[in-house]
Design a protein around this motif. Structure first.
Motif, PDB file in Angstrom:
ATOM      1  N   LEU A  83      75.419  25.504 105.596  1.00  0.00           N
ATOM      2  CA  LEU A  83      76.703  26.192 105.478  1.00  0.00           C
ATOM      3  C   LEU A  83      76.565  27.683 105.763  1.00  0.00           C
ATOM      4  N   GLU A  84      75.448  28.265 105.347  1.00  0.00           N
ATOM      5  CA  GLU A  84      75.220  29.687 105.629  1.00  0.00           C
ATOM      6  C   GLU A  84      75.136  29.928 107.137  1.00  0.00           C
ATOM      7  N   TYR A 140      72.992  24.290 101.482  1.00  0.00           N
ATOM      8  CA  TYR A 140      73.235  25.733 101.385  1.00  0.00           C
ATOM      9  C   TYR A 140      72.903  26.439 102.698  1.00  0.00           C
ATOM     10  N   LYS A 141      71.755  26.122 103.261  1.00  0.00           N
ATOM     11  CA  LYS A 141      71.334  26.810 104.483  1.00  0.00           C
ATOM     12  C   LYS A 141      72.204  26.394 105.666  1.00  0.00           C
ATOM     13  N   VAL A 154      78.602  29.453  98.661  1.00  0.00           N
ATOM     14  CA  VAL A 154      77.335  29.006  99.235  1.00  0.00           C
ATOM     15  C   VAL A 154      76.171  29.431  98.349  1.00  0.00           C
ATOM     16  N   ASP A 155      76.231  30.661  97.832  1.00  0.00           N
ATOM     17  CA  ASP A 155      75.172  31.128  96.941  1.00  0.00           C
ATOM     18  C   ASP A 155      75.112  30.307  95.661  1.00  0.00           C
ATOM     19  N   ASP A 213      80.729  33.145 100.846  1.00  0.00           N
ATOM     20  CA  ASP A 213      79.338  33.468 100.538  1.00  0.00           C
ATOM     21  C   ASP A 213      79.017  33.194  99.078  1.00  0.00           C
TER      22      ASP A 213
END
Length: 297
Positions: A79-80, A76-77, A106-107, A103
């Motif tokens: 890709l963010e 997740y982090k 990813v969330d 977003d």
């Protein structure tokens, strides 16, 4: 989560006026490095189990489920950070339709990581309970096929819940349900563990001993549960405070540690594989064998 970060930023100026605690800002390189390490470590756990038939048992299937949850939290982090980099380079339109959709995806990975971790720890606790107190019938009760079916149901429910939470994340009832799920599931796990250890103590008094391997597995998963609570509880508390008392100076002071809480979540994915390797001789030996065999091929 983007929604939580945006809400945090929107109330940050108001909270700063009521608190003397400045926000703690950490370099993005720290998040990115920890996330990369977390992905690689948990990927190594998955590959070790996949390549060793001796480890392809229900217990290690459940451990792989927890490793996938940890890996999703790290992914997740990563890709963010990639999305932020593309936006800063001008490849993404700020607040555009693609960025908003990306977003949300990813969330969903972030929520899926939390839900998957809770459910994986729950099923591992149940597996340990059956292993200790129904040892003679364990292989009839917990078969590899049943374990895979349980995991499929769990991850299907987690994906549906993750999408729902992200879709309705701006509504207070969703936040309440999300934060309530954390203590409820942990209460279930803790009650099961307490019952397990009380029965183990009573059983040990009658038979003078318990299978060491079974109790070793219970202790290992107790350590995993403790690390999980330590790493995730600050974030869940942050969400509650941000929802119900964003302007309170004491709440604002705690919320200034938002990025520190994020680092703790990333660290959970890095710590868990070390616990597997340290507490499981079988996994440790398989990992060494796979590493050295690949090196000399």
């Amino acid at each position: 989560m983007k929604h939580i970060i945006n809400l945090y930023e929107s109330i940050n100026s108001t909270a700063r006026n009521n608190s003397d605690c400045p926000p703690v800002v950490l370099p993005e390189e720290i998040f990115f490095t920890i996330s990369i390490v977390g992905v690689l470590e948990n990927l190594m756990v998955l590959l070790t189990v996949i390549k060793n038939k001796n480890l392809q048992s229900p217990m290690y299937f459940f451990i792989c489920s927890l490793a996938i949850s940890d890996m999703l939290g790290s992914l997740y982090k990563i890709l963010e950070n990639i999305l932020i980099m593309f936006r800063n380079m001008g490849y993404l339109e700020p607040q555009g339709s693609f960025e908003t959709t990306a977003d949300d995806v990813v969330d969903s990975l972030f929520i899926l990581s939390l839900l998957g971790s809770i459910c994986s720890l729950s099923v591992i606790a149940a597996d340990r309970y059956i292993t200790i107190f129904h040892a003679l019938r364990y292989h009839c009760i917990v078969t590899p096929r049943r374990a895979l079916v349980v995991l499929m149901v769990i991850w299907t429910c987690c994906m549906g819940s993750g999408i729902t939470i992200v879709t309705f994340s701006h509504h207070v009832p969703t936040v309440i349900a999300f934060t309530a799920l954390f203590p409820l599931m942990l209460a279930f796990i803790l009650c099961l563990y307490l019952h397990m250890f009380l029965l183990a103590r009573s059983h040990a008094r009658r038979t003078s001993t318990l299978p060491r391997a079974n109790m070793r597995g219970a202790v290992t998963l107790t350590v995993l549960l403790g690390v999980f609570i330590f790493c995730w509880a600050p974030f869940v508390l942050h969400v509650l405070l941000m929802t119900f008392c964003p302007a309170d100076p004491y709440c604002a002071c705690y919320m200034s540690l938002f990025q520190v809480n994020g680092v703790l979540i990333m660290c959970n994915a890095v710590i868990d594989p070390f616990i597997y390797a340290f507490r499981s001789p079988e996994l440790r030996d398989a990992f060494k064998k796979m590493t050295f065999c690949n090196r000399y091929q």
